[in-house]
Write an enzyme that holds these catalytic residues in place. Structure first.
Site, PDB file in Angstrom:
ATOM      1  N   CYS A 176      61.485   3.647  58.686  1.00 16.07           N
ATOM      2  CA  CYS A 176      62.751   4.130  59.268  1.00 16.07           C
ATOM      3  C   CYS A 176      63.529   3.057  60.046  1.00 16.07           C
ATOM      4  O   CYS A 176      62.958   2.104  60.547  1.00 16.07           O
ATOM      5  CB  CYS A 176      62.550   5.305  60.233  1.00 16.07           C
TER       6      CYS A 176
HETATM    7  N1  GLN Z   1      56.441   9.143  60.651  1.00 15.96           N
HETATM    8  C1  GLN Z   1      57.802   9.580  60.643  1.00 15.96           C
HETATM    9  C2  GLN Z   1      58.131  10.317  59.344  1.00 15.96           C
HETATM   10  O1  GLN Z   1      57.352  10.469  58.474  1.00 15.96           O
HETATM   11  C3  GLN Z   1      58.747   8.426  60.842  1.00 15.96           C
HETATM   12  C4  GLN Z   1      58.716   7.517  59.676  1.00 15.96           C
HETATM   13  C5  GLN Z   1      59.286   6.169  59.893  1.00 15.96           C
HETATM   14  O2  GLN Z   1      59.505   5.661  60.986  1.00 15.96           O
HETATM   15  N2  GLN Z   1      59.415   5.530  58.803  1.00 15.96           N
HETATM   16  O3  GLN Z   1      59.216  10.752  59.186  1.00 15.96           O
END
Ligand code: GLN
Length: 252
Positions: free
Chosen positions: A2
């Site tokens: 993300c």
């Molecule tokens: N673990 C969170 C999700 O699955 C955030 C993922 C991320 O930061 N890529 O949405």
């Protein structure tokens, strides 16, 4: 994992902040420049922002990649705000791909985003959620790590904790209990709080406002990197950094 961004300052359109910049969140969805975990952010996206006369923000979230939603570009062009929080998602393996799992999460005036992961999910839930009222668990928007972390943060906010402390203590506790990465963003439309705990985080303050983002959205001057294990708070044009409270474990 993300990419996310929060902005507070003079009113600007969502498109000005997210789509127009050369390396803005829109482009970061397929070509992030500093992403260490995961390659692209195509598992949904979301934006939250405040109208001048309402303390409760609007949210626009979708389970599709941000580039695949033509309607968002149109809405972003005409929606202006002094405070915007947005994220593009790369779902952690086994986490739900739904719109309800896309940041920002919200409650009342708050918008929240988590960039990272809780290690050992879902077994690690029992270490994290102990002590959390059952009503908080039932209110979770999605059965994913970020929603549980938001429940933990909200519990602290509603006990009256200062936003930076609520984020920092949640990151420290979760990191000690389960390991993982805990970069958070939080706003109520008047201030921003963030943590750097396991992933990149930058900020830039100028006459127009303050931006806090996983990575710079342009190559202009003024971007500063937030050191690992730090709490950032921003309000009234001022940005302050302080260390995350102990105990925390090195991210893995
Ligand atoms: N673990 C969170 C999700 O699955 C955030 C993922 C991320 O930061 N890529 O949405």
């Amino acid at each position: 994992m993300c990419r996310h961004i929060a902005y507070l300052g003079n009113s600007l359109s969502l498109a000005d902040l997210l789509i127009a910049p050369a390396f803005g969140l829109f482009r970061q969805s397929w070509a992030p420049r500093q992403q260490q975990y995961g390659a692209i952010n195509a598992d949904g996206f979301g934006a939250g922002w405040y109208a001048e006369d309402d303390v409760v923000p609007a949210r626009y979230r979708r389970a599709v990649p941000i580039w695949a939603d033509r309607s968002f570009a149109d809405v972003a062009r005409v929606s202006r705000s002094h405070c915007i929080l947005a994220a593009v998602r790369s779902a952690t393996e086994t986490m739900a791909p739904d719109e309800s799992a896309a940041a920002p999460f919200s409650s009342g005036p708050w918008l929240f985003s988590h960039n990272g992961r809780v290690n050992g999910w879902p077994g690690s839930v029992k270490h994290l959620a102990a002590g959390l009222p059952a009503s908080r668990l039932l209110e979770m928007e999605a059965p994913v790590d970020s929603a549980l972390l938001w429940a933990l943060v909200l519990e602290r906010l509603e006990r009256g904790e200062e936003p930076g402390n609520a984020l920092g203590q949640t990151a420290a506790d979760a990191s000690a209990a389960a390991g993982g990465r805990y970069n958070f963003l939080l706003t109520d439309g008047h201030r921003i709080a963030a943590t750097a705990c396991g992933d990149t985080l930058f900020w830039r303050a100028g006459p127009d406002g303050v931006a806090v983002a996983s990575e710079p959205f342009d190559d202009g001057p003024g971007w500063r990197s937030v050191p690992e294990n730090t709490i950032l708070t921003a309000a009234g044009g001022e940005v302050a950094l302080r260390p995350l409270p102990a105990p925390w474990k090195d991210s893995a």
